[in-house]
Design an enzyme around this catalytic site. Structure first.
Site, PDB file in Angstrom:
ATOM      1  N   ASP A 134     -10.237   5.947   5.557  1.00 57.05           N
ATOM      2  CA  ASP A 134     -10.319   5.328   4.789  1.00 57.05           C
ATOM      3  C   ASP A 134     -11.195   4.179   4.803  1.00 57.05           C
ATOM      4  O   ASP A 134     -10.338   2.826   4.477  1.00 57.05           O
ATOM      5  CB  ASP A 134      -8.888   5.255   4.565  1.00 57.05           C
ATOM      6  CG  ASP A 134      -8.360   4.654   2.989  1.00 57.05           C
ATOM      7  OD1 ASP A 134      -8.849   4.886   2.328  1.00 57.05           O
ATOM      8  OD2 ASP A 134      -7.224   3.757   3.188  1.00 57.05           O
ATOM      9  N   GLY A 187       0.827  -0.872   0.280  1.00 56.30           N
ATOM     10  CA  GLY A 187       0.273  -0.474  -0.504  1.00 56.30           C
ATOM     11  C   GLY A 187       1.267   0.949  -0.345  1.00 56.30           C
ATOM     12  O   GLY A 187       2.133   0.844   0.124  1.00 56.30           O
ATOM     13  N   GLY A 188       0.674   2.690   0.458  1.00 55.23           N
ATOM     14  CA  GLY A 188       0.825   3.575   0.212  1.00 55.23           C
ATOM     15  C   GLY A 188       1.726   3.914   1.109  1.00 55.23           C
ATOM     16  O   GLY A 188       3.135   4.248   1.086  1.00 55.23           O
ATOM     17  N   VAL A 239       2.542  -5.542   4.166  1.00 55.16           N
ATOM     18  CA  VAL A 239       2.013  -6.706   4.608  1.00 55.16           C
ATOM     19  C   VAL A 239       2.492  -7.689   5.016  1.00 55.16           C
ATOM     20  O   VAL A 239       1.963  -8.052   3.329  1.00 55.16           O
ATOM     21  CB  VAL A 239       0.213  -5.827   4.547  1.00 55.16           C
ATOM     22  CG1 VAL A 239      -0.609  -6.559   6.021  1.00 55.16           C
ATOM     23  CG2 VAL A 239       0.259  -4.945   5.312  1.00 55.16           C
ATOM     24  N   LYS A 246       2.736  -5.387   9.343  1.00 60.10           N
ATOM     25  CA  LYS A 246       2.886  -3.729   8.006  1.00 60.10           C
ATOM     26  C   LYS A 246       4.350  -3.212   8.500  1.00 60.10           C
ATOM     27  O   LYS A 246       4.639  -2.874   9.505  1.00 60.10           O
ATOM     28  CB  LYS A 246       1.917  -3.084   8.749  1.00 60.10           C
ATOM     29  CG  LYS A 246       1.739  -2.000   7.488  1.00 60.10           C
ATOM     30  CD  LYS A 246       0.562  -0.853   7.858  1.00 60.10           C
ATOM     31  CE  LYS A 246       0.721  -0.160   6.572  1.00 60.10           C
ATOM     32  NZ  LYS A 246      -0.871   0.567   6.630  1.00 60.10           N
TER      33      LYS A 246
END
Length: 184
Positions: A123, A10-11, A15, A30
């Site tokens: 989010d 992800g940004g 993970v 993560k």
């Protein structure tokens, strides 16, 4: 911890599925590389761990541990076996009304729990809701969470004029200024 497989990127970081060797349980790890990361991004990563650690609800993936090595910072979460809602809907099509209400109720209860602890996720989207084989929904990825008690203080990690969130899912006020995102 032992890292087994990549789950996603992800940004904020990657993970991995792994194992807690001391407690002999499956975990999600993560991780973000320290090299080349700006201090603000690293501060936001630590804040993600702190925000998630405030929460203890059956419909939110729990934080187990936070650590750092000379090259990595990492957060160890409860591993949620299952499929995220984006992938589920892509494979199976629209959910029935009954199933949708059942899942939305779980997510709403989790968000209420977060709100009661002054945490706003910022989010919520189908890919951040994982459905376990037993039907339980779990909210994951607290990377954009905000503790409302920091709302307009000098410690607020969100800069004015910066849009955070996934465009298709954010409210107009969040698009305008992420610090305006609240429980609504």
């Amino acid at each position: 911890f032992r890292i087994d497989t990549l789950v996603g990127i992800g940004g904020m970081g990657a993970v991995f599925r792994g194992e807690d060797l001391r407690l002999n349980r499956e975990v999600a790890i993560k991780a973000v590389a320290l090299e080349g990361r700006d201090p603000e991004a690293m501060r936001r990563f630590r804040f993600e761990a702190q925000s998630a650690a405030k929460l203890d609800h059956p419909n939110i993936a729990r934080v187990y541990y936070v650590g750092e090595t000379p090259f990595w910072s990492y957060i160890v979460f409860e591993f949620v076996e299952g499929v995220n809602h984006r992938d589920l809907i892509t494979r199976q099509g629209p959910l029935s009304v009954d199933h949708s209400v059942y899942l939305i109720r779980q997510v709403a209860q989790a968000l209420q729990h977060a709100s009661d602890r002054q945490v706003v996720h910022r989010d919520i989207k189908p890919s951040n809701i994982v459905l376990a084989p037993n039907g339980q929904a779990k909210i994951v990825d607290m990377g954009l969470a905000r503790v409302t008690e920091l709302d307009r203080s000098s410690n607020d990690l969100t800069a004015s004029g910066v849009t955070l969130g996934t465009f298709d899912y954010i409210s107009p006020e969040q698009a305008n200024d992420p610090r305006d995102a609240d429980v609504r």
